[in-house]
Design a protein around this motif. Sequence first.
Motif, PDB file in Angstrom:
ATOM      1  N   ALA A 356       0.679  -1.218  -0.044  1.00  0.00           N
ATOM      2  CA  ALA A 356      -0.027  -0.020   0.027  1.00  0.00           C
ATOM      3  C   ALA A 356       0.814   1.291   0.083  1.00  0.00           C
ATOM      4  CB  ALA A 356      -0.943   0.088   1.010  1.00  0.00           C
ATOM      5  N   GLY A 357       1.958   1.156  -0.575  1.00  0.00           N
ATOM      6  CA  GLY A 357       2.895   2.474  -0.694  1.00  0.00           C
ATOM      7  C   GLY A 357       3.697   2.661   0.548  1.00  0.00           C
ATOM      8  N   LEU A 388       4.000   7.933  -8.113  1.00  0.00           N
ATOM      9  CA  LEU A 388       3.697   6.994  -7.116  1.00  0.00           C
ATOM     10  C   LEU A 388       2.796   7.573  -5.935  1.00  0.00           C
ATOM     11  CD1 LEU A 388       6.795   4.908  -7.417  1.00  0.00           C
ATOM     12  CD2 LEU A 388       4.623   4.246  -8.181  1.00  0.00           C
ATOM     13  N   ASP A 389       2.932   8.830  -5.827  1.00  0.00           N
ATOM     14  CA  ASP A 389       2.115   9.440  -4.608  1.00  0.00           C
ATOM     15  C   ASP A 389       0.747   9.819  -4.839  1.00  0.00           C
ATOM     16  OD1 ASP A 389       4.245   9.587  -2.806  1.00  0.00           O
ATOM     17  OD2 ASP A 389       4.891  11.551  -3.670  1.00  0.00           O
ATOM     18  N   ASP A 390       0.300   9.428  -6.320  1.00  0.00           N
ATOM     19  CA  ASP A 390      -1.077   9.632  -6.602  1.00  0.00           C
ATOM     20  C   ASP A 390      -1.730   8.129  -6.720  1.00  0.00           C
ATOM     21  OD1 ASP A 390      -3.085   9.626  -8.708  1.00  0.00           O
ATOM     22  OD2 ASP A 390      -2.445  11.611  -9.279  1.00  0.00           O
ATOM     23  N   GLY A 391      -2.838   8.266  -6.198  1.00  0.00           N
ATOM     24  CA  GLY A 391      -3.438   6.715  -5.855  1.00  0.00           C
ATOM     25  C   GLY A 391      -4.047   6.159  -7.359  1.00  0.00           C
ATOM     26  N   ALA A 392      -4.311   7.094  -8.128  1.00  0.00           N
ATOM     27  CA  ALA A 392      -5.037   6.768  -9.677  1.00  0.00           C
ATOM     28  C   ALA A 392      -3.740   6.030 -10.158  1.00  0.00           C
ATOM     29  CB  ALA A 392      -5.708   7.590 -10.278  1.00  0.00           C
ATOM     30  N   VAL A 396      -3.247   2.344 -11.679  1.00  0.00           N
ATOM     31  CA  VAL A 396      -2.968   1.958 -12.982  1.00  0.00           C
ATOM     32  C   VAL A 396      -1.832   0.890 -13.050  1.00  0.00           C
ATOM     33  CG1 VAL A 396      -1.913   2.662 -14.984  1.00  0.00           C
ATOM     34  CG2 VAL A 396      -3.885   4.094 -14.275  1.00  0.00           C
ATOM     35  N   LEU A 397      -0.709   1.211 -12.208  1.00  0.00           N
ATOM     36  CA  LEU A 397       0.500   0.186 -12.381  1.00  0.00           C
ATOM     37  C   LEU A 397      -0.078  -1.024 -11.466  1.00  0.00           C
ATOM     38  CD1 LEU A 397       3.187   2.983 -11.118  1.00  0.00           C
ATOM     39  CD2 LEU A 397       2.792   1.766 -13.297  1.00  0.00           C
TER      40      LEU A 397
END
Length: 415
Positions: A356-357, A388-392, A396-397
Amino acid sequence: MNRLIQRGRQGGAALQSLVDGLAEELGRSVVLDDPLVRMICTSRHFGDEDRVRVRTLLQGIADDETIRYVLSQGVARWTRPGYLGGRDDLGLQPRYCVPIRERGHMLGILIIVAAEETLTAADTDAVDRTARAVAAEMYAERLASDAAEERTRDLVHLLVGPDSAQRCVARRQLLDDGLLPAGPHVVATAVAVSGPHGPSGQVEVALRGALEPFRQTRAARGLFAIDQDRAVLVQVFEREPAEDELELQSRGIVRSLETYLDEGSTAVVGVGGRREELDEAWISHDQARVAVRAARRLPRLDGIGDWERLGEYAVLLQLPDSALNASLVPKPLRRLLDGGGHARLEETLRVFLENAGSVPRTAEALAVHRTSLYYRLRQIQEITGLDLDDGAHRLVLHTGLRLWDLVRAPAGRPT
């Protein structure tokens, strides 16, 4: 149905009598096996028993290694009698084997212990006479069995089929005949085989042999339907089956098929979701088919997929095979995957997304210093062009990696 049961009992007694009579005439141990080298009936010992015979009588079935050896010698393909060589490491003396065939059907194997491979002409004449009588008896049993099995197969296919009216009719018939209870826990399992199939009908025989033990277990009653190289098993459990219980069952099915089929054949199993009513067996079956596709496309599943463990793969696998190709993988991710020497970055991205980042958990899982992890993450962002700080962007990744897992599957497994 009672007439079929009575016929089966009479046929079994007749076969036992034929085997005993031949053994007494030859003064040798005789056994009648089915095409999967599973014992149907056997004579008494004549002092010629070996370790394989003793183990088989104690266990009720030959061990897997012995079955694989016999089938690997092509005995099920033989069109005439011959000697099967012994194997000291298995404790197996040579056998004289007679394939029991009638009207194109492989019905069984008549096997005589022949340690020195020295049956006389009179002996082989006696074996031939008995083999013909056994073939006639087994073929009559086959006809009766086929009629009952065809009806059951049709009912199972209708029960899990697309037509709701036919599903209702099949359910009512199965309940009225006492073949399955209505609930409370229903699970469908799908099985598919690919690869070299050997003699005509071998896969069907192997599937039947692998699934027969699950008609009745301590916890469930089941019925199955076989269609060439695939099958469906519908089971009704008295209690909710545990995940590991169904996994062990699936492992047993795969192991049996690996024993019975030619080398190079591949079997996959898919377990559907757990339902509460027999009239929902079709839902579990549809899910089992998706789980089969997962087992085919995801090597880490080792040939067994379970709908309730698939997670997001269950959604992605709703796409048809024709759509599951590399074009679905997002271009930013493909730049990372296609670039040479980026395996470490791909692993880092997977672990980062699975956690989860979280940088601390990712660094711990990868056993790297946070400074090194930050450097890798910056490389990933530069290559993909995503934040990678963007949830969307992370979605996608993450979805792209799941699609990549599915589209790079090895070829040749059945859907």
